[in-house]
Structures are given as C-alpha cells and as structure tokens.
Write a protein that holds these residues in place. Structure first.
Motif, PDB file in Angstrom:
ATOM      1  N   VAL A  42       0.813  -1.227   0.000  1.00 58.47           N
ATOM      2  CA  VAL A  42       0.000   0.000   0.000  1.00 58.47           C
ATOM      3  C   VAL A  42       0.840   1.267   0.000  1.00 58.47           C
ATOM      4  O   VAL A  42       0.283   2.375  -0.040  1.00 58.47           O
ATOM      5  CB  VAL A  42      -0.976   0.008   1.199  1.00 58.47           C
ATOM      6  N   ALA A  43       2.154   1.133   0.065  1.00 57.70           N
ATOM      7  CA  ALA A  43       3.033   2.310   0.034  1.00 57.70           C
ATOM      8  C   ALA A  43       4.363   1.904  -0.588  1.00 57.70           C
ATOM      9  O   ALA A  43       4.772   0.736  -0.495  1.00 57.70           O
ATOM     10  CB  ALA A  43       3.263   2.851   1.448  1.00 57.70           C
ATOM     11  N   PRO A  44       5.058   2.851  -1.226  1.00 56.16           N
ATOM     12  CA  PRO A  44       6.362   2.525  -1.821  1.00 56.16           C
ATOM     13  C   PRO A  44       7.359   1.991  -0.791  1.00 56.16           C
ATOM     14  O   PRO A  44       8.159   1.108  -1.085  1.00 56.16           O
ATOM     15  CB  PRO A  44       6.821   3.859  -2.408  1.00 56.16           C
ATOM     16  N   ASP A  45       7.307   2.540   0.433  1.00 57.91           N
ATOM     17  CA  ASP A  45       8.219   2.123   1.498  1.00 57.91           C
ATOM     18  C   ASP A  45       7.489   2.192   2.834  1.00 57.91           C
ATOM     19  O   ASP A  45       6.514   2.937   2.991  1.00 57.91           O
ATOM     20  CB  ASP A  45       9.451   3.032   1.561  1.00 57.91           C
ATOM     21  N   TYR A  46       7.966   1.413   3.800  1.00 56.38           N
ATOM     22  CA  TYR A  46       7.466   1.582   5.169  1.00 56.38           C
ATOM     23  C   TYR A  46       8.630   1.427   6.142  1.00 56.38           C
ATOM     24  O   TYR A  46       9.613   0.753   5.858  1.00 56.38           O
ATOM     25  CB  TYR A  46       6.337   0.603   5.494  1.00 56.38           C
ATOM     26  N   TYR A  47       8.487   2.095   7.278  1.00 50.17           N
ATOM     27  CA  TYR A  47       9.513   2.098   8.308  1.00 50.17           C
ATOM     28  C   TYR A  47       8.891   1.479   9.559  1.00 50.17           C
ATOM     29  O   TYR A  47       7.946   2.035  10.122  1.00 50.17           O
ATOM     30  CB  TYR A  47       9.951   3.534   8.564  1.00 50.17           C
ATOM     31  N   CYS A  48       9.375   0.316   9.966  1.00 48.04           N
ATOM     32  CA  CYS A  48       8.793  -0.421  11.081  1.00 48.04           C
ATOM     33  C   CYS A  48       9.473  -0.038  12.394  1.00 48.04           C
ATOM     34  O   CYS A  48      10.660  -0.297  12.584  1.00 48.04           O
ATOM     35  CB  CYS A  48       8.918  -1.926  10.850  1.00 48.04           C
ATOM     36  N   MET A  49       8.715   0.566  13.290  1.00 45.67           N
ATOM     37  CA  MET A  49       9.243   0.920  14.596  1.00 45.67           C
ATOM     38  C   MET A  49       9.003  -0.231  15.585  1.00 45.67           C
ATOM     39  O   MET A  49       8.230  -1.155  15.312  1.00 45.67           O
ATOM     40  CB  MET A  49       8.590   2.198  15.123  1.00 45.67           C
ATOM     41  N   ASP A  50       9.650  -0.139  16.741  1.00 45.77           N
ATOM     42  CA  ASP A  50       9.581  -1.209  17.727  1.00 45.77           C
ATOM     43  C   ASP A  50       9.841  -0.616  19.099  1.00 45.77           C
ATOM     44  O   ASP A  50      10.976  -0.329  19.459  1.00 45.77           O
ATOM     45  CB  ASP A  50      10.637  -2.275  17.396  1.00 45.77           C
ATOM     46  N   GLY A  51       8.767  -0.364  19.835  1.00 49.04           N
ATOM     47  CA  GLY A  51       8.901   0.133  21.201  1.00 49.04           C
ATOM     48  C   GLY A  51       7.945  -0.626  22.096  1.00 49.04           C
ATOM     49  O   GLY A  51       7.028  -1.305  21.620  1.00 49.04           O
ATOM     50  N   THR A  52       8.150  -0.525  23.411  1.00 49.14           N
ATOM     51  CA  THR A  52       7.298  -1.252  24.347  1.00 49.14           C
ATOM     52  C   THR A  52       6.824  -0.319  25.445  1.00 49.14           C
ATOM     53  O   THR A  52       7.588   0.522  25.936  1.00 49.14           O
ATOM     54  CB  THR A  52       8.063  -2.438  24.962  1.00 49.14           C
ATOM     55  N   ILE A  53       5.545  -0.474  25.806  1.00 50.45           N
ATOM     56  CA  ILE A  53       4.936   0.382  26.830  1.00 50.45           C
ATOM     57  C   ILE A  53       4.148  -0.475  27.823  1.00 50.45           C
ATOM     58  O   ILE A  53       3.775  -1.603  27.514  1.00 50.45           O
ATOM     59  CB  ILE A  53       3.974   1.411  26.194  1.00 50.45           C
ATOM     60  N   PRO A  54       3.880   0.054  29.024  1.00 50.84           N
ATOM     61  CA  PRO A  54       2.953  -0.649  29.928  1.00 50.84           C
ATOM     62  C   PRO A  54       1.578  -0.769  29.261  1.00 50.84           C
ATOM     63  O   PRO A  54       1.103   0.178  28.630  1.00 50.84           O
ATOM     64  CB  PRO A  54       2.899   0.271  31.155  1.00 50.84           C
ATOM     65  N   ARG A  55       0.945  -1.914  29.408  1.00 55.71           N
ATOM     66  CA  ARG A  55      -0.333  -2.164  28.729  1.00 55.71           C
ATOM     67  C   ARG A  55      -1.390  -1.116  29.056  1.00 55.71           C
ATOM     68  O   ARG A  55      -2.219  -0.777  28.205  1.00 55.71           O
ATOM     69  CB  ARG A  55      -0.867  -3.543  29.114  1.00 55.71           C
ATOM     70  N   LYS A  56      -1.366  -0.592  30.265  1.00 53.68           N
ATOM     71  CA  LYS A  56      -2.419   0.356  30.665  1.00 53.68           C
ATOM     72  C   LYS A  56      -2.366   1.654  29.869  1.00 53.68           C
ATOM     73  O   LYS A  56      -3.331   2.419  29.865  1.00 53.68           O
ATOM     74  CB  LYS A  56      -2.308   0.662  32.165  1.00 53.68           C
ATOM     75  N   HIS A  57      -1.244   1.897  29.157  1.00 51.90           N
ATOM     76  CA  HIS A  57      -1.112   3.132  28.394  1.00 51.90           C
ATOM     77  C   HIS A  57      -1.319   2.932  26.891  1.00 51.90           C
ATOM     78  O   HIS A  57      -1.056   3.855  26.103  1.00 51.90           O
ATOM     79  CB  HIS A  57       0.269   3.752  28.627  1.00 51.90           C
ATOM     80  N   ILE A  58      -1.765   1.751  26.464  1.00 52.89           N
ATOM     81  CA  ILE A  58      -1.897   1.472  25.034  1.00 52.89           C
ATOM     82  C   ILE A  58      -2.786   2.501  24.352  1.00 52.89           C
ATOM     83  O   ILE A  58      -2.425   3.081  23.319  1.00 52.89           O
ATOM     84  CB  ILE A  58      -2.437   0.051  24.798  1.00 52.89           C
ATOM     85  N   ALA A  59      -3.969   2.747  24.908  1.00 52.40           N
ATOM     86  CA  ALA A  59      -4.903   3.688  24.286  1.00 52.40           C
ATOM     87  C   ALA A  59      -4.293   5.083  24.179  1.00 52.40           C
ATOM     88  O   ALA A  59      -4.406   5.759  23.155  1.00 52.40           O
ATOM     89  CB  ALA A  59      -6.207   3.727  25.077  1.00 52.40           C
ATOM     90  N   GLN A  60      -3.633   5.524  25.236  1.00 55.01           N
ATOM     91  CA  GLN A  60      -3.030   6.863  25.265  1.00 55.01           C
ATOM     92  C   GLN A  60      -1.918   6.982  24.231  1.00 55.01           C
ATOM     93  O   GLN A  60      -1.809   7.992  23.527  1.00 55.01           O
ATOM     94  CB  GLN A  60      -2.493   7.140  26.666  1.00 55.01           C
ATOM     95  N   VAL A  61      -1.093   5.942  24.106  1.00 55.81           N
ATOM     96  CA  VAL A  61       0.011   5.982  23.146  1.00 55.81           C
ATOM     97  C   VAL A  61      -0.511   5.939  21.707  1.00 55.81           C
ATOM     98  O   VAL A  61       0.000   6.648  20.835  1.00 55.81           O
ATOM     99  CB  VAL A  61       1.004   4.835  23.411  1.00 55.81           C
ATOM    100  N   LEU A  62      -1.525   5.135  21.446  1.00 55.75           N
ATOM    101  CA  LEU A  62      -2.103   5.096  20.105  1.00 55.75           C
ATOM    102  C   LEU A  62      -2.663   6.459  19.711  1.00 55.75           C
ATOM    103  O   LEU A  62      -2.534   6.891  18.563  1.00 55.75           O
ATOM    104  CB  LEU A  62      -3.195   4.035  20.028  1.00 55.75           C
ATOM    105  N   SER A  63      -3.279   7.146  20.665  1.00 58.76           N
ATOM    106  CA  SER A  63      -3.771   8.503  20.406  1.00 58.76           C
ATOM    107  C   SER A  63      -2.606   9.439  20.098  1.00 58.76           C
ATOM    108  O   SER A  63      -2.680  10.271  19.184  1.00 58.76           O
ATOM    109  CB  SER A  63      -4.552   9.008  21.626  1.00 58.76           C
ATOM    110  N   GLY A  64      -1.494   9.281  20.844  1.00 52.15           N
ATOM    111  CA  GLY A  64      -0.314  10.102  20.603  1.00 52.15           C
ATOM    112  C   GLY A  64       0.305   9.841  19.240  1.00 52.15           C
ATOM    113  O   GLY A  64       0.749  10.778  18.552  1.00 52.15           O
ATOM    114  N   ILE A  65       0.337   8.568  18.814  1.00 52.26           N
ATOM    115  CA  ILE A  65       0.871   8.232  17.491  1.00 52.26           C
ATOM    116  C   ILE A  65       0.009   8.843  16.400  1.00 52.26           C
ATOM    117  O   ILE A  65       0.513   9.346  15.384  1.00 52.26           O
ATOM    118  CB  ILE A  65       0.963   6.696  17.326  1.00 52.26           C
TER     119      ILE A  65
END
Length: 480
Positions: free
Chosen positions: A328-351
C-alpha cells in the motif's frame, strides 16, 4: 585493511572480495541504510570462526556477524573497513532430545525449521517471530526475539538453555547449561539480546514445549481504537493469560485483508486476535470469559474460529502485516517500542497526533498483550526529505514510549536505528556500565562497532537530556 590472509584460513570461495559479491550484503532488512563491507567470509566450521576472529583481533579488524539478514534495526549492517562474518552455513540441527525436551542447533537454523523437526514428537519451539520462516535462531538470540505467542511462552531468553560462543580472541566458551540452572553469573541472559557485540554464537540449546491439545483464536472488532487498547489491559487485569493477544488498527486490517483474505472486518477501527490454548474444556471456558469481557469493553463483533484452519487463517493475516503494508506504500519504516499495557490507548492517540504532525500515514500492528508496538510508517524514499521526516516521526514514537514508562525496543534491538534514543532512555551511570560490560568481553571494541550502545561523545553531539561523563575510562570504545 589487509584481508588477503583470510584466504589462507578459509577454503576457496569462502572469502568474498569483489564488489559484486560484497554488494549483496550491504544491509539487513533496514534497507534505507547501506554500507559496503570491506570483506565477506562464509565459514562452515567452528574452528574457522575461531581462526577468523583471532586474526581480526590481532590485526584490529572490526567484525560484524550476520545470520539471515532479516533484522529491522541495522544490527547486521557491515563495517566498511571490516569483515562481515556470515553464519548461513551453520544450518544443522545437531541433536533432538524429546525426553529432556531440548534441541541443540547451529545458529543458521531457521526458527520454523526447529518446530518442523520436532513435530513428530508432539513438541515445538515457542518463540515465533513473523519472519520465522526465514529468520535464524542465532539472530533470534542476538535480538532476544519474541513473536505472537511471547505473552504466555516468553521471549528467546526464556526458551534457551545453553550457548556456545567464540570470543573476539578466538576462544570457544559455553554459557548456561542443560540443567535448570548453573552456577555463577547469568551470562546466558547477558548474551541474549547483546546484538553481536560481545561474542559470536556458534551453537544454541533451545527448550521445546509440548504442543497444546487444543487451541482457538477469537477475533474481536471495535469501532474505536482506544476501546480496543483498553480491552487489552482489561483482559490481563482479569487474570487471563492468552497464548497470544494481538492488535491491528483499521489501516492494518484493510491492508492485510486485501492481501491474505483472512476474513477480517474491514469496517472496524481496530481488531484484537486472542488465542487460548490448553485442554478443550479450559479453552472453551476461557473463550466464553474473554468474549463477555471484550463485549463489556465495547467490542462490536466477537467471532471464535470454528476450527484449526480458521485459527491458522486469522494468524496468517497477522503475520503477513509487514508484507501487506509493502503493497500500500512505496516504502514503510517499522518501529519497535514497548509500553505498559495500561497506556496502550493513550500511546495510540499520541501516534495518531504525530501522524498528523508529520503528514505521514501509519499502520499500527503490535503484540498488544505485552505492550510491544510495531507502528509501520508509510513513506516514499524517492521524495526528497521524506526518509528524514519518517525517521524523526519514528524517534518521537520512541520518546513517547519512554515518557509512558516503556522502552525503545521490544524485540528488534537497537542496532543503528535507535542508538540516539539510547542517550535519552539511559543515564550517565547506566551507559557507563554498558561500556564496562562491552570492554570486559571486547576491550578493543571490534565486535559490531557503532551499534546498540552509543559512545558518550555521540550522546553529547545528539544533545540528549543527559551529558555522559567518563569516556576516558574506555577510550577504545570511541574508535569506530
């Protein structure tokens, strides 16, 4: 550098010096960054590896070890004045012990090949990275890889018992044991995830686990990404430990469904895949509890796979997320970070906010159960400046992970990709200890130089929040 002596150590054809032959190895799966290796060697015995490392140590030649080249952080990017040590020929399963539930394998054995080899004994090797059809066990140890089942069964470090290694001086050593524990410091854990900076792996003893008698995958759809993120934390808080708990947002769902036709609901804003395993009664009871819980957290649809084939299809979609993004795109850049599960929703909003800031689309696919994020930033390297903007976006995601009490990597390693962010996550004293460990194994700093642990000068130049002192204690680490 003088590499001609290596032709006397290795058989004909095992030393590659021509530009054409070396060009093949100029990068790993982080293909945006490339370096032509000074020399490429392909040994096929432990004695040859020892001779290569001893020679390089005596002549101050940098060495980078490489497996299948599937790493995503540039950990196997060569050194332009060094030797690239290819371990692809170390591809034999040495011994299978079904009674002890172990297997001794060479580092070039593919991850999936281990499970295939022990299937007749009702056993398998649990860590299953999405690249398991191609990635090697040596690379898995170097990066401490996980996979979709790491929530219940652990990462590589939890599934190996012993390593045989060659030091930069050419000495063969063994760490760990075939027993449950061994005396002394836990060097097995230290070497796992060390990214080829401390020694070269030449043999791995892995743990095998019995194949569960029954398993099923549940798919839940959500009309809001934050609801899905909160549901992940809810499952774990309930005391349920799934074999796997994965999440994909709308972009990932659509890309995968177009590619694999896994039966994903393309109108969902996010989906969760939850696998339970054990006895049939245990699994059916657990699925009922999870279904009720996810509905309570706002799932608009919950679907349980009707058979093993449908479970496999659900997982096939998740494991094809990366190649699907490439369509779906010419290129993609795969990131890899880890967070406490309780912050998943907050981090997704930040992304999502960062996506708008950088004007770049992102697909979120990750091991939700252990908070290991894999945002795929979509870009086009042919557009001037877009790669630089993409890397800045990725760096901000990692900083967000740190702010949430997480870390800059979960399973892909630091390599060259995240080396600047190491300056942010770790303090002066912590980085100094990392350098001390490196110097204890590799005083000259010849193994995989410039990777994983930043020099103190680099951190100062990066302008991180910490200015690290003490570089004169380990001057040899500033060489490369």
């Amino acid at each position: 550098m003088n590499f001609s002596k290596l032709t006397e150590i290795l058989p004909a054809g095992a030393v590659l010096l021509s530009e054409e032959s070396r060009r093949v190895y100029e990068c790993d799966a982080l293909s945006a960054h490339r370096v032509m290796p000074g020399c490429v060697v392909l040994p096929d015995t432990v004695e040859q590896v020892q001779a290569i490392l001893s020679y390089c140590h005596s002549h101050d030649i940098p060495v980078v070890a490489r497996g299948a080249g599937t790493g995503l952080s540039g950990g196997a990017m060569p050194h332009e004045e060094g030797v690239l040590l290819i371990l692809a020929k170390f591809n034999k399963i040495i011994e299978i012990d079904p009674e002890q539930r172990t297997a001794r394998v060479q580092p070039g054995v593919r991850n999936l090949a281990i499970s295939d080899a022990v299937k007749s004994h009702g056993l398998y090797y649990a860590p299953d990275p999405s690249s398991q059809i191609a990635c090697t066990i040596g690379g898995n140890v170097a990066e401490n890889s996980g996979g979709v089942h790491c929530l219940k069964y652990g990462l590589t470090v939890h599934n190996i018992m012993q390593l045989k290694l060659v030091t930069i001086e050419g000495e063969l050593i063994t760490v760990g044991s075939h027993a449950f524990d061994s005396a002394g410091y836990d060097l097995l854990a230290l070497l796992t995830g060390s990214e080829g900076m401390l020694a070269v792996i030449v043999e791995v003893t892995v743990k095998l686990v019995p194949k569960p008698p029954f398993s099923r995958v549940l798919l839940a759809a959500f009309d809001d990404v934050e609801k899905a993120g909160n549901a992940v934390a809810g499952v774990i808080a309930e005391g349920i430990i799934p074999a796997g708990l994965e999440m994909m947002d709308k972009g990932g769902v659509r890309a995968v469904e177009d590619f694999v036709h896994a039966g994903y609901p393309t109108d969902a804003e996010a989906i969760l895949l939850c696998e339970l395993d054990g006895t049939q009664d245990e699994v059916e009871t657990g699925l009922n509890a999870v279904e009720q819980l996810l509905t309570r957290f706002g799932a608009t649809e919950v679907r349980v796979a009707q058979n093993d084939a449908e479970s496999d299809l659900f997982w096939a979609g998740r494991k094809a997320a990366f190649p699907a993004a490439g369509r779906v795109a010419p290129d993609y850049y795969c990131m890899d970070g880890t967070i406490p599960r309780k912050h998943i929703a907050q981090v997704l909003s930040g992304i999502n906010d960062l996506s708008k800031k950088y004007k770049l689309d992102v697909i979120n696919v990750f091991h939700a159960g252990d908070g290991n994020l894999h945002p795929l930033i979509l870009y086009d390297i042919a557009i001037p400046g877009e790669l630089k903007r993409t890397e800045a976006f990725g760096s901000d995601i990692l900083k967000l992970c740190i702010e949430m009490g997480g870390t800059i990597t979960g399973e892909h390693g630091v390599g060259i990709e995240k080396i600047n962010e190491m300056c942010i996550q770790f303090s002066d004293d912590e980085l100094e200890q990392f350098h001390a460990v490196k110097a204890a194994f590799d005083k000259k700093g010849l193994l995989n130089p410039g990777k994983a642990v930043p020099t103190l000068n680099r951190c100062a130049e990066f302008g991180a929040m910490h200015v690290h002192a003490g570089k004169d204690k380990f001057p040899e680490l500033e060489r490369y």
